[in-house]
Design a protein around this motif. Structure first.
Motif, PDB file in Angstrom:
ATOM      1  N   SER A  39       0.847  -1.199   0.000  1.00 11.84           N
ATOM      2  CA  SER A  39       0.000   0.000   0.000  1.00 11.84           C
ATOM      3  C   SER A  39       0.879   1.243   0.000  1.00 11.84           C
ATOM      4  O   SER A  39       2.083   1.174   0.253  1.00 11.84           O
ATOM      5  CB  SER A  39      -0.907  -0.014   1.228  1.00 11.84           C
ATOM      6  OG  SER A  39      -1.702  -1.187   1.254  1.00 11.84           O
ATOM      7  N   THR A  40       0.268   2.388  -0.297  1.00 10.87           N
ATOM      8  CA  THR A  40       1.029   3.636  -0.426  1.00 10.87           C
ATOM      9  C   THR A  40       0.368   4.740   0.408  1.00 10.87           C
ATOM     10  O   THR A  40      -0.795   4.607   0.793  1.00 10.87           O
ATOM     11  CB  THR A  40       1.047   4.110  -1.893  1.00 10.87           C
ATOM     12  OG1 THR A  40      -0.315   4.342  -2.320  1.00 10.87           O
ATOM     13  CG2 THR A  40       1.691   3.067  -2.803  1.00 10.87           C
ATOM     14  N   TYR A  41       1.115   5.811   0.678  1.00 13.85           N
ATOM     15  CA  TYR A  41       0.514   6.960   1.354  1.00 13.85           C
ATOM     16  C   TYR A  41       0.995   8.251   0.702  1.00 13.85           C
ATOM     17  O   TYR A  41       2.077   8.302   0.116  1.00 13.85           O
ATOM     18  CB  TYR A  41       0.823   6.966   2.858  1.00 13.85           C
ATOM     19  CG  TYR A  41       2.285   7.081   3.195  1.00 13.85           C
ATOM     20  CD1 TYR A  41       3.064   5.952   3.394  1.00 13.85           C
ATOM     21  CD2 TYR A  41       2.887   8.340   3.326  1.00 13.85           C
ATOM     22  CE1 TYR A  41       4.405   6.054   3.702  1.00 13.85           C
ATOM     23  CE2 TYR A  41       4.227   8.447   3.652  1.00 13.85           C
ATOM     24  CZ  TYR A  41       4.981   7.305   3.839  1.00 13.85           C
ATOM     25  OH  TYR A  41       6.315   7.416   4.139  1.00 13.85           O
ATOM     26  N   LYS A  42       0.165   9.262   0.827  1.00  9.20           N
ATOM     27  CA  LYS A  42       0.517  10.582   0.282  1.00  9.20           C
ATOM     28  C   LYS A  42      -0.065  11.631   1.227  1.00  9.20           C
ATOM     29  O   LYS A  42      -1.275  11.690   1.441  1.00  9.20           O
ATOM     30  CB  LYS A  42      -0.096  10.722  -1.115  1.00  9.20           C
ATOM     31  CG  LYS A  42       0.023  12.101  -1.719  1.00  9.20           C
ATOM     32  CD  LYS A  42       1.336  12.304  -2.405  1.00  9.20           C
ATOM     33  CE  LYS A  42       1.360  13.620  -3.175  1.00  9.20           C
ATOM     34  NZ  LYS A  42       2.734  13.981  -3.555  1.00  9.20           N
ATOM     35  N   HIS A  43       0.833  12.450   1.801  1.00  5.60           N
ATOM     36  CA  HIS A  43       0.385  13.472   2.755  1.00  5.60           C
ATOM     37  C   HIS A  43      -0.197  14.694   2.053  1.00  5.60           C
ATOM     38  O   HIS A  43       0.131  14.968   0.898  1.00  5.60           O
ATOM     39  CB  HIS A  43       1.572  13.932   3.617  1.00  5.60           C
ATOM     40  CG  HIS A  43       1.974  12.924   4.635  1.00  5.60           C
ATOM     41  ND1 HIS A  43       1.236  12.662   5.759  1.00  5.60           N
ATOM     42  CD2 HIS A  43       3.043  12.088   4.704  1.00  5.60           C
ATOM     43  CE1 HIS A  43       1.821  11.732   6.474  1.00  5.60           C
ATOM     44  NE2 HIS A  43       2.926  11.350   5.856  1.00  5.60           N
ATOM     45  N   ASP A  44      -1.019  15.436   2.803  1.00 10.18           N
ATOM     46  CA  ASP A  44      -1.469  16.778   2.390  1.00 10.18           C
ATOM     47  C   ASP A  44      -2.138  16.800   1.033  1.00 10.18           C
ATOM     48  O   ASP A  44      -1.696  17.501   0.115  1.00 10.18           O
ATOM     49  CB  ASP A  44      -0.281  17.750   2.406  1.00 10.18           C
ATOM     50  CG  ASP A  44       0.185  18.024   3.823  1.00 10.18           C
ATOM     51  OD1 ASP A  44      -0.681  18.285   4.683  1.00 10.18           O
ATOM     52  OD2 ASP A  44       1.411  17.938   4.077  1.00 10.18           O
ATOM     53  N   VAL A  45      -3.179  15.997   0.908  1.00 11.41           N
ATOM     54  CA  VAL A  45      -3.984  16.076  -0.312  1.00 11.41           C
ATOM     55  C   VAL A  45      -5.408  16.494   0.070  1.00 11.41           C
ATOM     56  O   VAL A  45      -5.855  16.275   1.200  1.00 11.41           O
ATOM     57  CB  VAL A  45      -4.008  14.735  -1.093  1.00 11.41           C
ATOM     58  CG1 VAL A  45      -2.624  14.388  -1.598  1.00 11.41           C
ATOM     59  CG2 VAL A  45      -4.563  13.613  -0.245  1.00 11.41           C
ATOM     60  N   ASP A  46      -6.083  17.137  -0.863  1.00 11.51           N
ATOM     61  CA  ASP A  46      -7.496  17.488  -0.668  1.00 11.51           C
ATOM     62  C   ASP A  46      -8.345  16.377  -1.265  1.00 11.51           C
ATOM     63  O   ASP A  46      -8.314  16.162  -2.479  1.00 11.51           O
ATOM     64  CB  ASP A  46      -7.814  18.837  -1.329  1.00 11.51           C
ATOM     65  CG  ASP A  46      -7.180  19.990  -0.564  1.00 11.51           C
ATOM     66  OD1 ASP A  46      -7.296  19.994   0.669  1.00 11.51           O
ATOM     67  OD2 ASP A  46      -6.561  20.851  -1.208  1.00 11.51           O
ATOM     68  N   LEU A  47      -9.059  15.694  -0.414  1.00 12.13           N
ATOM     69  CA  LEU A  47      -9.869  14.567  -0.854  1.00 12.13           C
ATOM     70  C   LEU A  47     -11.334  14.992  -0.921  1.00 12.13           C
ATOM     71  O   LEU A  47     -11.870  15.538   0.043  1.00 12.13           O
ATOM     72  CB  LEU A  47      -9.722  13.392   0.120  1.00 12.13           C
ATOM     73  CG  LEU A  47      -8.314  12.806   0.267  1.00 12.13           C
ATOM     74  CD1 LEU A  47      -8.265  11.794   1.408  1.00 12.13           C
ATOM     75  CD2 LEU A  47      -7.874  12.156  -1.044  1.00 12.13           C
ATOM     76  N   GLU A  48     -11.930  14.753  -2.093  1.00 17.49           N
ATOM     77  CA  GLU A  48     -13.372  14.997  -2.253  1.00 17.49           C
ATOM     78  C   GLU A  48     -14.071  13.703  -1.863  1.00 17.49           C
ATOM     79  O   GLU A  48     -13.958  12.695  -2.557  1.00 17.49           O
ATOM     80  CB  GLU A  48     -13.694  15.325  -3.716  1.00 17.49           C
ATOM     81  CG  GLU A  48     -12.856  16.435  -4.323  1.00 17.49           C
ATOM     82  CD  GLU A  48     -13.344  17.812  -3.907  1.00 17.49           C
ATOM     83  OE1 GLU A  48     -14.519  17.912  -3.520  1.00 17.49           O
ATOM     84  OE2 GLU A  48     -12.539  18.765  -3.971  1.00 17.49           O
ATOM     85  N   VAL A  49     -14.772  13.767  -0.746  1.00 14.66           N
ATOM     86  CA  VAL A  49     -15.359  12.548  -0.183  1.00 14.66           C
ATOM     87  C   VAL A  49     -16.844  12.490  -0.539  1.00 14.66           C
ATOM     88  O   VAL A  49     -17.587  13.452  -0.321  1.00 14.66           O
ATOM     89  CB  VAL A  49     -15.184  12.505   1.344  1.00 14.66           C
ATOM     90  CG1 VAL A  49     -15.778  11.225   1.905  1.00 14.66           C
ATOM     91  CG2 VAL A  49     -13.700  12.615   1.701  1.00 14.66           C
TER      92      VAL A  49
END
Ligand SMILES: [Zn+2]
Length: 247
Positions: free
Chosen positions: A148-158
């Motif tokens: 799995s991967t991670y990416k900090h500080d993104v704007d997620l449209e939920v």
């Protein structure tokens, strides 16, 4: 004096007063929530404040490795719902039995954020929470799968997939500044609650599942204080705690 104020309120705004009084009566005893952390840094004070501001919730903060002792029969009597926000690997056979028994007896479980990476060597944990963040490449039915991967500080449209479910009832779609997890394993038993379309994110960020007698909610969101400050995130977490705690 307080009684007089209440009665005068009831006279002038009877419906509102009645709703408020009924709500207080129904809530009854606070829901006792065991909040498990450890193994990963986080914004400690802001995270605690989220729970301390929740109405009807009595949080108890426990840290690994000592947290697992709270699953033993005697100490498990002191809480109703467990929220996992740890990132932890060591677990004894006895702790596994205790964890299972708590859920078999109907205690609620909310697994959040980096707790999706817990107990990489215990397949049942991923089964119970309905998914896993894989720290290493893995195999599914003999087919190689990436880590799995991670990416900090993104704007997620939920996107709220099921606005009729008690955990998301009445919630509108929202945006959150948070950490995305990609390439999560999501088990077939997971019932989708929230979706995200973002190249760095798995398509689901929240789901529910029943396991034995327990209600389980898994929420990928919640990396740091920016997420904790998001009203929709706080509401989601409170709703999840109440639902798994059968309130
Ligand atoms: Zn994080």
């Amino acid at each position: 004096m307080k009684t007089n104020v209440l009665w005068s309120l009831a006279g002038s705004a009877g419906l509102l007063a009645a709703v408020a009084l009924t709500g207080a009566a129904v809530a009854g005893e606070p829901l006792r929530v065991l909040v498990v952390t450890g193994g990963h840094p986080y914004d400690t004070n802001q995270f605690r404040a989220v729970f301390e501001s929740m109405p009807g919730i009595e949080p108890r903060f426990v840290v690994q490795p000592d947290a697992q002792a709270w699953w033993a029969p005697e100490r498990a009597k002191e809480w109703d719902v467990m929220v996992l926000y740890d990132m932890w690997q060591p677990i004894t056979a006895e702790a596994k039995r205790n964890f299972r028994r708590c859920l078999e007896e109907g205690k609620g479980l909310v697994a959040t954020h980096h707790s999706l990476a817990n107990y990489q060597d215990w397949p049942l944990y991923a089964e119970i929470i309905g998914g896993r963040y894989h720290l290493d490449p893995w195999e599914e039915d003999g087919v190689p799968q990436p880590a799995s991967t991670y990416k900090h500080d993104v704007d997620l449209e939920v996107q709220v997939l099921n606005p009729r479910h008690p955990v998301t009832r009445g919630m509108a779609d929202f945006t959150i500044h948070d950490e995305a997890y990609g390439k999560l394993e999501i088990k077939p038993a997971a019932k989708p609650l929230l979706a995200v379309r973002h190249p760095e994110s798995s398509p689901l960020v929240a789901w529910t599942r029943y396991w034995k007698g327990a209600r389980v909610v898994t929420i990928q969101l919640g990396h740091d204080r920016q997420a904790y400050a998001n009203e929709s995130y706080r509401r989601l977490l409170l709703n999840a705690i109440r639902w798994v705690g059968r309130r």
